[in-house]
Design an enzyme around this catalytic site. Structure first.
Site, PDB file in Angstrom:
ATOM      1  N   ASP A   1      -2.128 -38.694  14.875  1.00  0.00           N
ATOM      2  CA  ASP A   1      -2.078 -38.052  13.564  1.00  0.00           C
ATOM      3  C   ASP A   1      -2.701 -36.663  13.573  1.00  0.00           C
ATOM      4  OD1 ASP A   1      -4.623 -39.087  13.984  1.00  0.00           O
ATOM      5  OD2 ASP A   1      -4.491 -40.571  12.396  1.00  0.00           O
TER       6      ASP A   1
ATOM      7  N   ASN B   1     -10.965 -49.041   5.642  1.00  0.00           N
ATOM      8  CA  ASN B   1     -10.050 -49.787   4.759  1.00  0.00           C
ATOM      9  C   ASN B   1      -8.932 -50.452   5.572  1.00  0.00           C
ATOM     10  OD1 ASN B   1      -8.536 -47.631   5.548  1.00  0.00           O
ATOM     11  ND2 ASN B   1      -8.239 -46.759   3.501  1.00  0.00           N
TER      12      ASN B   1
ATOM     13  N   HIS C   1      -7.079 -48.943   7.884  1.00  0.00           N
ATOM     14  CA  HIS C   1      -5.976 -48.088   8.342  1.00  0.00           C
ATOM     15  C   HIS C   1      -5.993 -47.942   9.861  1.00  0.00           C
ATOM     16  CE1 HIS C   1      -8.536 -44.208   7.649  1.00  0.00           C
ATOM     17  NE2 HIS C   1      -8.385 -44.319   8.948  1.00  0.00           N
TER      18      HIS C   1
ATOM     19  N   GLU D   1      -2.275 -45.763   5.700  1.00  0.00           N
ATOM     20  CA  GLU D   1      -3.198 -46.241   4.679  1.00  0.00           C
ATOM     21  C   GLU D   1      -2.681 -47.530   4.038  1.00  0.00           C
ATOM     22  OE1 GLU D   1      -6.111 -44.965   4.656  1.00  0.00           O
ATOM     23  OE2 GLU D   1      -6.226 -43.215   3.344  1.00  0.00           O
TER      24      GLU D   1
HETATM   25  C1  GLP Z   1      -9.485 -41.483  11.216  1.00  0.00           C
HETATM   26  C2  GLP Z   1      -8.321 -41.561  12.188  1.00  0.00           C
HETATM   27  C3  GLP Z   1      -8.097 -42.964  12.699  1.00  0.00           C
HETATM   28  C4  GLP Z   1      -9.417 -43.575  13.120  1.00  0.00           C
HETATM   29  C5  GLP Z   1     -10.335 -43.667  11.919  1.00  0.00           C
HETATM   30  C6  GLP Z   1     -11.648 -44.357  12.204  1.00  0.00           C
HETATM   31  O1  GLP Z   1      -9.116 -41.714   9.906  1.00  0.00           O
HETATM   32  N1  GLP Z   1      -7.114 -41.062  11.624  1.00  0.00           N
HETATM   33  O2  GLP Z   1      -7.179 -42.945  13.777  1.00  0.00           O
HETATM   34  O3  GLP Z   1      -9.219 -44.843  13.681  1.00  0.00           O
HETATM   35  O4  GLP Z   1     -10.576 -42.335  11.500  1.00  0.00           O
HETATM   36  O5  GLP Z   1     -12.623 -43.431  12.526  1.00  0.00           O
HETATM   37  P1  GLP Z   1     -14.016 -43.763  13.187  1.00  0.00           P
HETATM   38  O6  GLP Z   1     -13.719 -44.151  14.580  1.00  0.00           O
HETATM   39  O7  GLP Z   1     -14.773 -42.490  13.105  1.00  0.00           O
HETATM   40  O8  GLP Z   1     -14.609 -44.858  12.377  1.00  0.00           O
END
Ligand code: GLP
Length: 246
Positions: A67, A136, A138, A143
């Protein structure tokens, strides 16, 4: 599903990096599916360390990221392109032209989604997809929603996601409210998915994702359908599972 229960973040990172390195040693032209966020940072550092020790080369690997924020250029330190350069690509020998992310500066969403889908299709299948999980549920920026989406799409980020990702920006109002994300198609078609989860704030959503109903309201729950899913989670993230679940 294979569950690797580890004690903490560092052990999660070590086990994940070992699996990635083994995959690249087995297939030099591995197509890596890469994620951003705090979760894979330790894994990326150890992937680079393995190359420095001469155990592996990524020179023939290709990568596709999940992304990118809409409106952020690669030079913007909060962009995912910048993150990937900083945390991984600048420290390994993968060729820059073989690393791919959605182009956040393309405001033409129809064209950008079609471009990225065509690119991913031309390289697919992903050999090893690294995934983190949002608070959440995702995965990538898919989402919670009333349906799953297969292809690349532009999403409106929810308030919870903007809150969680605010730490990478100076101010909350700087966090883009939209992003391009890969859909579930290439993730489900990946030869192997490596889901990394650390910390007690992910415990409830991890439990729901892996044991609850498969629903787009908990996007990670779709991973229950993957034929080769490895979860590496630490004790805090596994605290909602009863002893002996795995
Ligand atoms: C972002 C990314 C996701 C990732 C998520 C969790 O939103 N788009 O791909 O898995 O964050 O982040 P973290 O690893 O910092 O908890």
């Amino acid at each position: 599903m294979k569950m690797i229960a580890v004690s903490n973040y560092d052990e999660m990172s070590r086990r994940a990096a070992e699996l990635v390195v083994a995959q690249v040693q087995k297939k030099a032209t591995t197509l890596l599916g890469l994620a951003t966020g705090g979760t894979p940072v330790g894994t990326y550092a150890l992937m680079a360390e393995a190359q420095r020790r001469g155990e592996v080369t990524y020179a023939q690997c290709r990568s596709v990221n999940l992304d990118e924020y809409l409106g952020l250029a690669p030079e913007n330190p909060a962009s995912y392109r910048y993150f990937m350069q900083d945390k991984l690509f600048n420290h390994i020998d993968i060729l820059p032209e073989n690393t791919h992310l959605p182009n956040g500066t393309n405001q033409d969403a129809v064209a950008e989604c079609a471009r990225y889908d065509a690119l991913v299709d031309s390289l697919a299948p992903i050999d090893l997809q690294i995934l983190g999980m949002g608070h959440n549920g995702h995965i990538a920026f898919n989402e919670p929603d009333d349906h799953f989406v297969a292809g690349t799409h532009l999403v409106d980020l929810g308030a919870a996601t903007i809150d969680a990702n605010q730490r990478f920006f100076d101010r909350r109002e700087d966090v883009p409210c939209q992003a391009y994300t890969m859909g579930m198609g290439p993730i489900l078609q990946a030869e192997q998915v490596l889901l990394l989860v650390s910390g007690d704030e992910k415990a409830e959503i991890l439990h729901q994702s892996l044991t609850g109903p498969i629903t787009p309201q908990v996007p990670g729950s779709i991973l229950q359908l993957h034929r080769n899913l490895t979860v590496i989670a630490d004790a805090a993230a596994l605290s909602k599972f009863s002893v002996g679940s795995f």
